[in-house]
Motif scaffolding. Structure first.
Motif, mmCIF file in Angstrom:
data_model
loop_
_atom_site.group_PDB
_atom_site.id
_atom_site.type_symbol
_atom_site.label_atom_id
_atom_site.label_comp_id
_atom_site.label_asym_id
_atom_site.label_seq_id
_atom_site.Cartn_x
_atom_site.Cartn_y
_atom_site.Cartn_z
ATOM 1 N N ILE A 1 3.036 -3.184 -8.671
ATOM 2 C CA ILE A 1 3.928 -2.195 -8.045
ATOM 3 C C ILE A 1 5.367 -2.433 -8.519
ATOM 4 N N ASN B 1 0.821 -1.210 0.000
ATOM 5 C CA ASN B 1 0.000 0.000 0.000
ATOM 6 C C ASN B 1 0.860 1.267 0.000
ATOM 7 N N ASP C 1 2.374 4.761 -1.381
ATOM 8 C CA ASP C 1 1.801 5.894 -2.110
ATOM 9 C C ASP C 1 2.734 6.279 -3.263
ATOM 10 N N THR C 2 2.225 7.006 -4.250
ATOM 11 C CA THR C 2 3.013 7.344 -5.438
ATOM 12 C C THR C 2 4.251 8.173 -5.110
ATOM 13 N N ASN C 3 4.116 9.145 -4.193
ATOM 14 C CA ASN C 3 5.274 9.975 -3.844
ATOM 15 C C ASN C 3 6.358 9.155 -3.150
ATOM 16 N N ASP C 4 5.940 8.241 -2.271
ATOM 17 C CA ASP C 4 6.916 7.360 -1.615
ATOM 18 C C ASP C 4 7.599 6.470 -2.640
ATOM 19 N N LEU C 5 6.822 5.981 -3.596
ATOM 20 C CA LEU C 5 7.369 5.129 -4.647
ATOM 21 C C LEU C 5 8.393 5.910 -5.480
ATOM 22 N N ASN C 6 8.075 7.181 -5.786
ATOM 23 C CA ASN C 6 9.005 8.012 -6.557
ATOM 24 C C ASN C 6 10.314 8.225 -5.795
ATOM 25 N N ASP D 1 5.633 -1.439 -12.197
ATOM 26 C CA ASP D 1 5.727 0.024 -12.339
ATOM 27 C C ASP D 1 7.121 0.509 -11.976
ATOM 28 N N GLN E 1 9.575 2.548 -14.492
ATOM 29 C CA GLN E 1 10.120 3.889 -14.233
ATOM 30 C C GLN E 1 11.641 3.916 -14.365
#
Length: 164
Positions: free
Chosen positions: A131, A88, A90-95, A134, A138
């Motif tokens: 996940i 779970n 979040d997109t910013n954490d993933l970035n 993705d 990236q």
């Protein structure tokens, strides 16, 4: 092997200045080495007959260790850095994690991306695979997937390496 340790009947002898002296008995070769006040060293034991050279053994050993040290200096060890994610995220954490992985890869390391499942998250393993996909997408401009995503116990991991 040096001096008396050489037990072969015949050896191919090379003088101290690199000149071929031909094939002779190891006793004769030993005498020539003693006359020159140097050592008889077996250079190529696998050859038929074995190749021996008249040289200063201490100097020879020193040169060999120096060459080995030089070779070690030029080697680069590749480390595996790990980036841990949760299903779970979040997109910013993933970035942020992607940027860290980019940094590791640019330094020449491999990156192991681990997706860790806890408790009820184990029921949704297949939905969470995207996940890792993705993450790899990236980084596809700088890295390739070396080892595809695989579930091992409660972790799903993949390895990314620098693009060649």
């Amino acid at each position: 092997m040096i001096n008396e340790q050489i037990r072969d009947k015949e050896v191919r002898l090379i003088s101290a200045d690199g000149e071929q002296l031909g094939i002779m008995s190891s006793r004769d070769a030993m005498k020539l080495a003693q006359e020159a006040e140097l050592d008889l060293v077996k250079i190529a034991p696998g050859a038929k007959p074995p190749v021996c050279k008249i040289i200063d053994y201490g100097k020879y050993k020193y040169e060999q260790t120096r060459k080995e040290k030089e070779a070690k200096k030029k080697q680069k060890t590749v480390e595996i850095k790990e980036v841990r994610l949760s299903p779970n995220i979040d997109t910013n954490d993933l970035n942020t994690k992607v940027n860290n992985a980019k940094k590791f890869i640019s330094k020449g390391n491999k990156v192991k991306v681990t997706l860790r499942f806890r408790g009820r998250e184990m029921a949704h393993v297949q939905q969470s695979k995207h996940i890792l996909d993705d993450f790899a997408k990236q980084l596809e401009d700088v890295a390739t997937v070396e080892k595809a995503a695989k579930l091992e116990g409660r972790n799903m991991s993949m390895v990314l390496a620098e693009k060649r």
